[in-house]
Every structure is written in C-alpha cells, then in structure tokens.
Motif scaffolding. Structure first.
Motif, PDB file in Angstrom:
ATOM      1  N   VAL A 104       0.847  -1.194   0.000  1.00  0.00           N
ATOM      2  CA  VAL A 104       0.000   0.000   0.000  1.00  0.00           C
ATOM      3  C   VAL A 104       0.885   1.247   0.000  1.00  0.00           C
ATOM      4  N   ARG A 105       1.890   1.258   0.860  1.00  0.00           N
ATOM      5  CA  ARG A 105       2.802   2.407   0.893  1.00  0.00           C
ATOM      6  C   ARG A 105       3.584   2.517  -0.410  1.00  0.00           C
ATOM      7  N   GLY A 106       3.998   1.385  -0.955  1.00  0.00           N
ATOM      8  CA  GLY A 106       4.711   1.390  -2.226  1.00  0.00           C
ATOM      9  C   GLY A 106       3.873   1.980  -3.341  1.00  0.00           C
ATOM     10  N   LEU A 107       2.603   1.611  -3.380  1.00  0.00           N
ATOM     11  CA  LEU A 107       1.697   2.142  -4.389  1.00  0.00           C
ATOM     12  C   LEU A 107       1.508   3.651  -4.199  1.00  0.00           C
ATOM     13  N   ALA A 108       1.341   4.075  -2.951  1.00  0.00           N
ATOM     14  CA  ALA A 108       1.184   5.511  -2.675  1.00  0.00           C
ATOM     15  C   ALA A 108       2.431   6.275  -3.103  1.00  0.00           C
ATOM     16  N   GLU A 109       3.610   5.738  -2.816  1.00  0.00           N
ATOM     17  CA  GLU A 109       4.850   6.402  -3.211  1.00  0.00           C
ATOM     18  C   GLU A 109       4.958   6.476  -4.732  1.00  0.00           C
ATOM     19  N   TRP A 110       4.554   5.410  -5.419  1.00  0.00           N
ATOM     20  CA  TRP A 110       4.593   5.399  -6.877  1.00  0.00           C
ATOM     21  C   TRP A 110       3.677   6.481  -7.440  1.00  0.00           C
ATOM     22  N   VAL A 111       2.477   6.620  -6.878  1.00  0.00           N
ATOM     23  CA  VAL A 111       1.529   7.640  -7.348  1.00  0.00           C
ATOM     24  C   VAL A 111       2.121   9.034  -7.160  1.00  0.00           C
ATOM     25  N   VAL A 112       2.686   9.303  -5.996  1.00  0.00           N
ATOM     26  CA  VAL A 112       3.286  10.616  -5.742  1.00  0.00           C
ATOM     27  C   VAL A 112       4.436  10.872  -6.711  1.00  0.00           C
ATOM     28  N   ALA A 113       5.292   9.874  -6.917  1.00  0.00           N
ATOM     29  CA  ALA A 113       6.449  10.033  -7.794  1.00  0.00           C
ATOM     30  C   ALA A 113       6.040  10.250  -9.248  1.00  0.00           C
ATOM     31  N   ASN A 114       4.881   9.742  -9.639  1.00  0.00           N
ATOM     32  CA  ASN A 114       4.460   9.820 -11.040  1.00  0.00           C
ATOM     33  C   ASN A 114       3.275  10.749 -11.275  1.00  0.00           C
ATOM     34  N   ALA A 115       2.901  11.537 -10.286  1.00  0.00           N
ATOM     35  CA  ALA A 115       1.723  12.396 -10.392  1.00  0.00           C
ATOM     36  C   ALA A 115       1.810  13.356 -11.571  1.00  0.00           C
ATOM     37  N   GLU A 116       2.964  13.956 -11.787  1.00  0.00           N
ATOM     38  CA  GLU A 116       3.107  14.901 -12.902  1.00  0.00           C
ATOM     39  C   GLU A 116       2.942  14.195 -14.246  1.00  0.00           C
ATOM     40  N   ARG A 117       3.500  13.010 -14.378  1.00  0.00           N
ATOM     41  CA  ARG A 117       3.375  12.259 -15.629  1.00  0.00           C
ATOM     42  C   ARG A 117       1.924  11.861 -15.878  1.00  0.00           C
ATOM     43  N   ILE A 118       1.242  11.472 -14.821  1.00  0.00           N
ATOM     44  CA  ILE A 118      -0.167  11.081 -14.943  1.00  0.00           C
ATOM     45  C   ILE A 118      -1.005  12.295 -15.330  1.00  0.00           C
ATOM     46  N   ASP A 119      -0.760  13.433 -14.661  1.00  0.00           N
ATOM     47  CA  ASP A 119      -1.492  14.663 -14.989  1.00  0.00           C
ATOM     48  C   ASP A 119      -1.242  15.090 -16.435  1.00  0.00           C
ATOM     49  N   ALA A 120       0.005  14.968 -16.898  1.00  0.00           N
ATOM     50  CA  ALA A 120       0.337  15.323 -18.284  1.00  0.00           C
ATOM     51  C   ALA A 120      -0.384  14.399 -19.263  1.00  0.00           C
ATOM     52  N   ALA A 121      -0.434  13.118 -18.945  1.00  0.00           N
ATOM     53  CA  ALA A 121      -1.138  12.166 -19.813  1.00  0.00           C
ATOM     54  C   ALA A 121      -2.625  12.492 -19.868  1.00  0.00           C
ATOM     55  N   ARG A 122      -3.213  12.849 -18.741  1.00  0.00           N
ATOM     56  CA  ARG A 122      -4.637  13.211 -18.711  1.00  0.00           C
ATOM     57  C   ARG A 122      -4.903  14.465 -19.537  1.00  0.00           C
ATOM     58  N   ALA A 123      -4.026  15.467 -19.404  1.00  0.00           N
ATOM     59  CA  ALA A 123      -4.195  16.708 -20.161  1.00  0.00           C
ATOM     60  C   ALA A 123      -4.068  16.433 -21.663  1.00  0.00           C
ATOM     61  N   SER A 124      -3.102  15.605 -22.039  1.00  0.00           N
ATOM     62  CA  SER A 124      -2.912  15.252 -23.443  1.00  0.00           C
ATOM     63  C   SER A 124      -4.128  14.510 -23.984  1.00  0.00           C
ATOM     64  N   TYR A 125      -4.650  13.596 -23.197  1.00  0.00           N
ATOM     65  CA  TYR A 125      -5.838  12.849 -23.600  1.00  0.00           C
ATOM     66  C   TYR A 125      -7.031  13.787 -23.782  1.00  0.00           C
ATOM     67  N   ALA A 126      -7.213  14.714 -22.838  1.00  0.00           N
ATOM     68  CA  ALA A 126      -8.328  15.661 -22.908  1.00  0.00           C
ATOM     69  C   ALA A 126      -8.208  16.538 -24.164  1.00  0.00           C
ATOM     70  N   GLU A 127      -6.977  16.953 -24.493  1.00  0.00           N
ATOM     71  CA  GLU A 127      -6.761  17.742 -25.721  1.00  0.00           C
ATOM     72  C   GLU A 127      -7.139  16.963 -26.960  1.00  0.00           C
ATOM     73  N   ARG A 128      -6.689  15.713 -27.008  1.00  0.00           N
ATOM     74  CA  ARG A 128      -7.004  14.869 -28.171  1.00  0.00           C
ATOM     75  C   ARG A 128      -8.512  14.657 -28.293  1.00  0.00           C
ATOM     76  N   ARG A 129      -9.167  14.427 -27.191  1.00  0.00           N
ATOM     77  CA  ARG A 129     -10.622  14.213 -27.202  1.00  0.00           C
ATOM     78  C   ARG A 129     -11.365  15.466 -27.624  1.00  0.00           C
ATOM     79  N   ALA A 130     -10.874  16.633 -27.178  1.00  0.00           N
ATOM     80  CA  ALA A 130     -11.523  17.897 -27.522  1.00  0.00           C
ATOM     81  C   ALA A 130     -11.378  18.192 -29.014  1.00  0.00           C
ATOM     82  N   GLY A 131     -10.292  17.697 -29.637  1.00  0.00           N
ATOM     83  CA  GLY A 131     -10.058  17.942 -31.056  1.00  0.00           C
ATOM     84  C   GLY A 131     -10.801  16.983 -31.973  1.00  0.00           C
ATOM     85  N   GLU A 132     -11.490  16.026 -31.442  1.00  0.00           N
ATOM     86  CA  GLU A 132     -12.216  15.035 -32.265  1.00  0.00           C
ATOM     87  C   GLU A 132     -13.526  15.592 -32.765  1.00  0.00           C
TER      88      GLU A 132
END
Length: 132
Positions: A104-132
């Motif tokens: 559980v702690r390992g998963l939480a640490e992974w989420v914190v360490a990768n939060a920016e990458r996840i947020d960037a992927a979400r923003a990129s996905y939202a842009e692609r969806r908005a352009g469809e």
C-alpha cells in the motif's frame, strides 16, 4: 481450460484458473479507495472508529463500518472492544495487515512520484478528445 483475459497467477502459467479467480476476488476486495486509505491510516497505529473516520477524510460512517468489517473478515484488521460504558472499540492492523501495508505504501509512493506524468497524460488525452 477457460481463458481469464490475461489474468494468471504466474506469468506464462495459464493452467491454474482457481488461483487466478482467487487473486481476482482478493484484488477486488483490497484495492478499493477506502480500503487503501484505512490501511494506510491504521499503519500509524490503532484507532478508535471516530478518530479513524476523521483521519481518513470524507468517508461516511456506513462505508467506514463496511470497510472495517471486510478488512476484519479477511484478517487485515483486529477489532478490540473494551467493556466500559459506553463500550470503546479500537481497530488495529493484524500481522497480515502490517504486511499488506508495505505494498500500500509502495503504491502511494509510486503515485506521488508519477503524479506529474499522470497529470500530463490526462491533459494530453483531454486535448485529443476535444479535437475530435
């Protein structure tokens, strides 16, 4: 043998359907939001119900009670009642629950360490969806 959609106990071993089903059931029980938050909170030490509820956050009384019952049923949490008036109930991680705290702690640490990458992927996905 029935195919499990890629889910198997050991990578490459597609023969143990019972193990796959057991893993699937346990992951469904232990991977929900509230279970992870309750286990993480109890990792700091035993808590009474209301203290646990305050620390976990916006969980309802009904959901916390249900989550604690499930964790107790599966051996992750112990429930101790002190016979005073009114009775005091304290919840704590069992040895199994303390072992579960590691991933559980390992998963939480992974989420914190990768939060920016996840947020960037979400923003990129939202842009692609908005352009469809």
């Amino acid at each position: 043998m029935t195919e499990q959609g890629g889910t198997c106990a050991i990578p490459g071993d597609h023969h143990d359907t019972a193990a796959c089903e057991h893993i699937s059931r346990m992951l469904a029980r232990i991977s929900d939001k509230w279970t992870l938050l309750v286990v993480r909170t109890l990792g700091n030490g035993p808590r009474r119900f209301n203290a646990l509820r305050r620390e976990v956050g916006e969980i309802s009384q009904k959901m916390l009670a249900s989550t604690l019952r499930d964790l107790e049923e599966n051996g992750f949490v112990s429930r101790t009642v002190t016979p005073v008036t009114p009775p005091q109930v304290e919840y704590a991680l069992t040895p199994l629950g303390k072992e579960f705290l590691c991933p559980v702690r390992g998963l939480a640490e992974w989420v914190v360490a990768n939060a920016e990458r996840i947020d960037a992927a979400r923003a990129s996905y939202a842009e692609r969806r908005a352009g469809e």
